[in-house]
Motif scaffolding. Sequence first.
Motif: not given
Length: 194
Positions: A134, A137, A148, A150, A152
Amino acid sequence: MRSRGLLTIVRGLMVVVAGAIACAACSSSSAAVVSVQKKVQGILGQPNVTSFLDVRFGDSLYRVQNRFPNGTVETAPYGADTYRLNNIEVDGIRYARIKYEFTSYSGMQLVMAWFTPDSSGKVLEKLVAAVGPPTEQNSAKGSSPTDTQAIWQLPHGERVVYDGPKRFVAVVGPGGGPLKQDAVENEALDSPQH
């Protein structure tokens, strides 16, 4: 516009050439293949996302209806056509809900999916395998996928969001600018219970 088409052609040619080199290298050693793959990725940039569950960015609502005939046509709060699927399982990942959103001129440009808690690890694993680590994160080292978050940012304008606590993943396609606000608002919603 013309340079973008040329860039696509050049990238396509580079992929073909790299594939031929990789095949030739297969007979000599696997280290050579890895080396070629890294060089090609360096030239082409990060991978991009072209589809979600075999629905490509740019596909029409009609195409998605044919792929998944048991869905429902809806209208998003900002007026976009939406196609909703409930309770679907693909490759061992169970989704409580998936929504594909469409722009007037660019077809499908936003997909939002809410997955079950037991699918968190597989969803995150598939994302990392498809597009790499990513860009951002938010989790402690060694945290589980359910903890988590994340994001992108991909080179062709795509944005991928994974939110483990909310069991949510969204991908905004390269032509999805008009749908970004809807994606942000859906990120804030809790996962569907059915």
